[in-house]
Design an enzyme around this catalytic site. Structure first.
Site, PDB file in Angstrom:
ATOM      1  N   LYS A   1      -3.476   2.316  -4.646  1.00 12.36           N
ATOM      2  CA  LYS A   1      -3.931   3.218  -5.707  1.00 12.36           C
ATOM      3  C   LYS A   1      -5.305   2.856  -6.237  1.00 12.36           C
ATOM      4  O   LYS A   1      -5.777   3.418  -7.204  1.00 12.36           O
ATOM      5  CB  LYS A   1      -2.906   3.209  -6.851  1.00 12.36           C
ATOM      6  CG  LYS A   1      -1.639   3.941  -6.454  1.00 12.36           C
ATOM      7  CD  LYS A   1      -0.924   4.543  -7.649  1.00 12.36           C
ATOM      8  CE  LYS A   1       0.318   5.293  -7.205  1.00 12.36           C
ATOM      9  NZ  LYS A   1       1.518   4.784  -7.863  1.00 12.36           N
TER      10      LYS A   1
ATOM     11  N   MET B   1      -2.998   8.560  12.347  1.00 13.03           N
ATOM     12  CA  MET B   1      -4.078   8.957  11.439  1.00 13.03           C
ATOM     13  C   MET B   1      -4.833  10.161  12.004  1.00 13.03           C
ATOM     14  O   MET B   1      -6.055  10.268  11.848  1.00 13.03           O
ATOM     15  CB  MET B   1      -5.061   7.791  11.211  1.00 13.03           C
ATOM     16  CG  MET B   1      -4.398   6.577  10.612  1.00 13.03           C
ATOM     17  SD  MET B   1      -5.472   5.126  10.540  1.00 13.03           S
ATOM     18  CE  MET B   1      -5.391   4.564  12.221  1.00 13.03           C
TER      19      MET B   1
ATOM     20  N   ASP C   1       0.830  -1.192   0.000  1.00  9.98           N
ATOM     21  CA  ASP C   1       0.000   0.000   0.000  1.00  9.98           C
ATOM     22  C   ASP C   1       0.873   1.253   0.000  1.00  9.98           C
ATOM     23  O   ASP C   1       2.079   1.171  -0.164  1.00  9.98           O
ATOM     24  CB  ASP C   1      -1.020  -0.022   1.154  1.00  9.98           C
ATOM     25  CG  ASP C   1      -0.390  -0.341   2.488  1.00  9.98           C
ATOM     26  OD1 ASP C   1      -0.989  -1.107   3.244  1.00  9.98           O
ATOM     27  OD2 ASP C   1       0.715   0.168   2.767  1.00  9.98           O
TER      28      ASP C   1
HETATM   29  N1  SAH Z   1       0.841  -0.262  10.634  1.00 11.00           N
HETATM   30  C1  SAH Z   1       1.342   1.101  10.645  1.00 11.00           C
HETATM   31  C2  SAH Z   1       0.237   2.102  10.883  1.00 11.00           C
HETATM   32  C3  SAH Z   1      -0.816   2.143   9.803  1.00 11.00           C
HETATM   33  S1  SAH Z   1      -2.054   3.354  10.102  1.00 11.00           S
HETATM   34  C4  SAH Z   1       2.448   1.209  11.693  1.00 11.00           C
HETATM   35  O1  SAH Z   1       2.583   0.325  12.543  1.00 11.00           O
HETATM   36  O2  SAH Z   1       3.219   2.174  11.632  1.00 11.00           O
HETATM   37  C5  SAH Z   1      -1.446   4.717   9.194  1.00 11.00           C
HETATM   38  C6  SAH Z   1      -0.888   5.774  10.094  1.00 11.00           C
HETATM   39  O3  SAH Z   1       0.386   5.397  10.570  1.00 11.00           O
HETATM   40  C7  SAH Z   1      -0.647   7.110   9.421  1.00 11.00           C
HETATM   41  O4  SAH Z   1      -1.812   7.867   9.357  1.00 11.00           O
HETATM   42  C8  SAH Z   1       0.363   7.731  10.350  1.00 11.00           C
HETATM   43  O5  SAH Z   1      -0.265   8.219  11.516  1.00 11.00           O
HETATM   44  C9  SAH Z   1       1.188   6.535  10.745  1.00 11.00           C
HETATM   45  N2  SAH Z   1       2.415   6.355   9.942  1.00 11.00           N
HETATM   46  C10 SAH Z   1       2.739   5.297   9.194  1.00 11.00           C
HETATM   47  N3  SAH Z   1       3.978   5.428   8.684  1.00 11.00           N
HETATM   48  C11 SAH Z   1       4.441   6.617   9.131  1.00 11.00           C
HETATM   49  C12 SAH Z   1       5.671   7.323   8.980  1.00 11.00           C
HETATM   50  N4  SAH Z   1       6.679   6.834   8.256  1.00 11.00           N
HETATM   51  N5  SAH Z   1       5.796   8.511   9.605  1.00 11.00           N
HETATM   52  C13 SAH Z   1       4.810   9.014  10.355  1.00 11.00           C
HETATM   53  N6  SAH Z   1       3.628   8.398  10.532  1.00 11.00           N
HETATM   54  C14 SAH Z   1       3.454   7.203   9.944  1.00 11.00           C
END
Ligand code: SAH
Length: 259
Positions: free
Chosen positions: A55, A177, A33
């Site tokens: 996408k 998020m 994703d």
């Molecule tokens: N499974 C992922 C989270 C998915 S939900 C994890 O464990 O990181 C998606 C949210 O994760 C985004 O809205 C943001 O809040 C956060 N996120 C994911 N990757 C990020 C990154 N590289 N930097 C900052 N926030 C991130």
């Protein structure tokens, strides 16, 4: 066929687990994703088939209607791939961070389980904890915060998070998020009793080449210009900046010594 549900970590390929890196290099099919840092695909074989489910139409409207239909399409795709021929193929479902921290990895695993498709979970570094660390913010710190709560901030309309309870709990809050509703979240925490001067750090694209950290307070968060994906760290630790390049060391020291 085993489907490997692999956590890609927050971004920097060097933060992949050894197992994730091995599976990505071996993969024949990668279903991924939006949240996967493009540098991670450099490890993949040029012949690997990449399916970008980020996408698909409806995906960007993740929060509301199109989302569940799209998620069920992803679930079906994984089941189809896992039930198909090609015994020697390596199929991975690559998800940002950790597959089981938001991002709906649990639903994908449940769909595979229900369809009797063998699968394996490969944990990854979640941006919820690795993001703050990459910005020099310890989510817990002796004398400042003894707990961290990771919470989703995207469900304003039918928000079942008890923000007042979180405000009372003290400790560090990491909001995932939460960019879109950051003003409402800050207001709910202040209404619940957190000081409007509480430090906040927003870490955008943690560990990506474009990583950015924005410091503010609960009072200022709504006005801070940030873009997703970002983690929002709320609490006194958010004033810390423990990176060797920091110019804020004395400020950090003050925060520590004031407690
Ligand atoms: N499974 C992922 C989270 C998915 S939900 C994890 O464990 O990181 C998606 C949210 O994760 C985004 O809205 C943001 O809040 C956060 N996120 C994911 N990757 C990020 C990154 N590289 N930097 C900052 N926030 C991130």
């Amino acid at each position: 066929m085993t489907i490997h549900l692999v956590g890609a970590g927050p971004g920097d390929p060097e933060l992949l687990t050894v197992k994730a890196a091995r599976l990505i290099a071996a993969a024949d099919v990668i279903v991924h994703d939006r949240l996967v840092d493009p540098r991670i695909f450099d490890i993949a074989s040029p012949g690997a088939e990449r399916i970008d489910v980020g996408k698909r139409p409806g995906w960007s409207a993740t929060k509301r209607p199109g989302w569940s239909a799209t998620q069920s399409q992803i679930n079906s795709l994984l089941v189809t791939l896992g039930s198909g021929p090609g015994r020697h193929r390596t199929i991975i479902r690559l998800k940002g961070g950790d597959p089981f921290v938001f991002g709906r990895g649990g639903e994908e695993a449940a769909a595979l389980q229900e369809a009797d498709v063998p699968y394996e979970i490969v944990p990854g570094l979640s941006s919820s904890l690795a993001g703050p660390a990459a910005a020099g913010i310890p989510v817990t710190h002796r004398g400042i915060s003894a707990s961290v709560t990771v919470v989703a901030g995207h469900r304003e309309g039918h928000d079942d998070t008890d923000w007042a309870a979180l405000a009372r709990l003290g400790g560090t809050i990491v909001v995932m998020m939460g960019v879109e509703h950051r003003a409402a979240i800050a207001a709910a925490l202040v209404a619940g009793g957190r000081s409007s001067c509480t430090p906040v750090a927003v870490i955008e694209r943690a560990t990506w080449e474009s990583q950015r950290t924005l410091r503010s307070t609960l009072a200022e968060l709504g006005e801070t210009d940030v873009s997703a994906p970002a983690v929002i760290v709320i609490g006194d630790v958010a004033a810390l900046s423990l990176t060797s390049q920091t110019t804020d060391a004395r400020f950090a020291q003050r925060v520590v010594s004031e407690r």
